[in-house]
Motif scaffolding. Structure first.
Motif, PDB file in Angstrom:
ATOM      1  N   VAL A 261       0.896  -1.293  -0.219  1.00  0.00           N
ATOM      2  CA  VAL A 261      -0.125   0.240  -0.013  1.00  0.00           C
ATOM      3  C   VAL A 261       0.705   1.175   0.047  1.00  0.00           C
ATOM      4  CG1 VAL A 261      -1.899   1.282   1.212  1.00  0.00           C
ATOM      5  CG2 VAL A 261      -1.871  -0.985   1.110  1.00  0.00           C
ATOM      6  N   ILE A 262       0.380   2.341  -0.770  1.00  0.00           N
ATOM      7  CA  ILE A 262       1.157   3.656  -0.909  1.00  0.00           C
ATOM      8  C   ILE A 262       0.041   4.589  -0.401  1.00  0.00           C
ATOM      9  CG2 ILE A 262       1.799   5.670  -2.386  1.00  0.00           C
ATOM     10  CD1 ILE A 262       3.270   3.374  -3.974  1.00  0.00           C
ATOM     11  N   VAL A 263       0.400   5.400   0.600  1.00  0.00           N
ATOM     12  CA  VAL A 263      -0.500   6.521   1.136  1.00  0.00           C
ATOM     13  C   VAL A 263       0.387   7.827   1.002  1.00  0.00           C
ATOM     14  CG1 VAL A 263      -1.934   7.682   3.034  1.00  0.00           C
ATOM     15  CG2 VAL A 263      -1.722   5.073   2.859  1.00  0.00           C
ATOM     16  N   ASP A 264       0.143   8.578   0.048  1.00  0.00           N
ATOM     17  CA  ASP A 264       0.807   9.817  -0.314  1.00  0.00           C
ATOM     18  C   ASP A 264       0.074  11.068   0.325  1.00  0.00           C
ATOM     19  OD1 ASP A 264       2.517  11.696  -1.151  1.00  0.00           O
ATOM     20  OD2 ASP A 264       2.675  11.256  -3.363  1.00  0.00           O
ATOM     21  N   VAL A 265       0.438  11.442   1.513  1.00  0.00           N
ATOM     22  CA  VAL A 265       0.011  12.687   2.093  1.00  0.00           C
ATOM     23  C   VAL A 265       0.341  13.880   1.267  1.00  0.00           C
ATOM     24  CG1 VAL A 265      -0.306  13.818   4.334  1.00  0.00           C
ATOM     25  CG2 VAL A 265      -0.037  11.470   4.302  1.00  0.00           C
ATOM     26  N   ALA A 266       1.362  14.095   0.370  1.00  0.00           N
ATOM     27  CA  ALA A 266       1.667  15.247  -0.223  1.00  0.00           C
ATOM     28  C   ALA A 266       0.997  15.252  -1.716  1.00  0.00           C
ATOM     29  CB  ALA A 266       3.103  14.994  -0.683  1.00  0.00           C
ATOM     30  N   VAL A 267      -0.151  14.521  -1.851  1.00  0.00           N
ATOM     31  CA  VAL A 267      -0.902  14.345  -2.999  1.00  0.00           C
ATOM     32  C   VAL A 267      -1.624  15.791  -3.265  1.00  0.00           C
ATOM     33  CG1 VAL A 267      -3.095  13.447  -1.909  1.00  0.00           C
ATOM     34  CG2 VAL A 267      -2.774  13.001  -4.340  1.00  0.00           C
ATOM     35  N   ASP A 268      -1.945  16.506  -2.306  1.00  0.00           N
ATOM     36  CA  ASP A 268      -2.427  17.701  -2.473  1.00  0.00           C
ATOM     37  C   ASP A 268      -1.769  18.690  -2.977  1.00  0.00           C
ATOM     38  OD1 ASP A 268      -1.031  18.183  -0.022  1.00  0.00           O
ATOM     39  OD2 ASP A 268      -2.856  18.673   1.187  1.00  0.00           O
ATOM     40  N   GLN A 269      -0.426  18.534  -2.912  1.00  0.00           N
ATOM     41  CA  GLN A 269       0.536  19.593  -3.455  1.00  0.00           C
ATOM     42  C   GLN A 269       0.961  19.016  -4.653  1.00  0.00           C
ATOM     43  OE1 GLN A 269       0.035  22.771  -2.222  1.00  0.00           O
ATOM     44  NE2 GLN A 269       2.330  22.876  -2.253  1.00  0.00           N
ATOM     45  N   GLY A 270       0.659  17.888  -5.275  1.00  0.00           N
ATOM     46  CA  GLY A 270       0.986  16.906  -6.372  1.00  0.00           C
ATOM     47  C   GLY A 270       1.704  15.737  -6.282  1.00  0.00           C
TER      48      GLY A 270
END
Length: 360
Positions: A261-270
């Motif tokens: 699993v990948i959880v990218d908390v930085a997704v809101d910035q790209g």
């Protein structure tokens, strides 16, 4: 001053710009707060709660937006662009580096747009911190859930049990999000590897975690070495006002175990992982290269009562300054001035200007 609180329309975004307690504070200082009906319901605040606090309830989003100051949680969506008004103050999270359409809409509108995430004092971002803490903690909580076989994961219990190796959590970035994620993962009993490019920060994290977390310098070889054994990867890279660097390529993702699993908390910035794209609370995950990807950009919306209270604790002092002084508050408070992204149909914030130089 008249302050508008529209209901959030982002998918399953249940936070609200002001709690009834915050409305009460503003009302006592002579300000009128107009709250769209049921704006706080998802966070457990009823219209009756707002009315008792002194708010004036309005039936439509348009009525809430027709105010001198609009306070929100998330960035305006396309359906709201037409509601933004000239010479209005908008105070909310914006994350413009990942959203050219919103940037152009704000410039065209003539609004003064102040972003929570770029308010800065002594190198700290006080309005981003509470949501970063929540997102960091939730990243492990959600990651553990999607590792369950019934959710499509590889069926790993992060904490393991005696005689069975625990799961391996790899965290990219040792800021607030990464540190909180590490605390949660360590608490569950997982093996934790955290990478960061700042040696001083790694030294601080060693003092905090000791040998419970493997701390590595953020280099391509180090990241490549740990990924094939990672059950959960958490993207926690922040570059204020700009898109984060992509630390994990599509090729590297394909080397992770099937069902990881990948959880990218930085997704809101790209995002800091090439294969990550924004998802929603309604459809939070997708599978690519055999790996589950979680890319919800408003993770704290899952715990709206906690998140609204935490956000208001930080935003209310700044909201009071804007309500009492208007845009003159920017001249009196350098931290608040750092939050200004768009004004007088111009892109103001230097970091966002670097992302969209043609709009500056």
């Amino acid at each position: 001053m008249e302050i508008g609180i529209p209901k959030e329309i982002k998918d399953q975004e249940f936070r609200v710009g002001l709690s009834p307690d915050s409305v009460k504070v503003l009302n006592r200082q002579g300000h009128r707060v107009f709250v769209e009906s049921q704006a706080g319901l998802g966070a457990g605040f009823t219209d009756a709660d707002y009315k008792a606090a002194g708010a004036e309830l309005v039936k439509t989003a348009e009525a809430a937006w027709q105010r001198e100051l609009v306070v929100k949680v998330k960035e305006p969506l396309a359906a709201e662009y037409g509601l933004i008004q000239k010479e209005q103050i908008l105070f909310t999270y914006l994350h413009l580096a990942a959203n050219r359409a919103l940037t152009e809409a704000l410039i065209a509108s003539g609004v003064s747009a102040i972003a929570y995430e770029t308010v800065e004092i002594a190198g700290q971002r006080p309005l981003l911190t509470p949501m970063s803490i929540i997102a960091g903690r939730l990243s492990v909580q959600f990651g553990a859930r999607y590792l369950e076989r019934q959710q499509g994961g590889r069926g790993v219990l992060l904490g393991g049990i005696p005689g069975v190796q625990p799961g391996h959590v790899v965290i990219l970035g040792g800021g607030i999000v990464g540190t909180e994620a590490a605390k949660m993962a360590v608490g569950l009993g997982a093996r934790v590897t955290l990478v960061d490019i700042n040696i001083d920060r790694l030294n601080q994290l060693e003092a905090l975690f000791g040998s419970r977390v493997q701390l590595l310098y953020s280099s391509a070889p180090n990241i490549e070495a740990v990924l094939p054994d990672a059950d959960l990867v958490i993207g926690a890279v922040l570059v204020p006002g700009r898109r984060p660097p992509q630390l994990i390529s599509r090729q590297l993702v394909s080397q992770m175990p099937t069902g990881a699993v990948i959880v990218d908390v930085a997704v809101d910035q790209g995002g800091c992982i090439e294969t990550v794209r924004p998802t929603s609370h309604t459809e939070p995950v997708y599978t690519e290269a055999g790996v589950l990807h979680y890319g919800v950009p408003n993770m704290p919306g899952a715990v709206p009562r906690t998140a609204t209270a935490a956000l208001n604790n930080s935003t209310l002092p700044y909201i009071l300054k804007l309500a009492n002084q208007g845009l003159q508050a920017l001249e009196q408070d350098p931290a608040l001035a750092e939050g200004l992204n768009v004004q007088r149909q111009q892109l103001i914030h230097p970091a966002v200007q670097q992302v969209f130089p043609e709009l500056a």
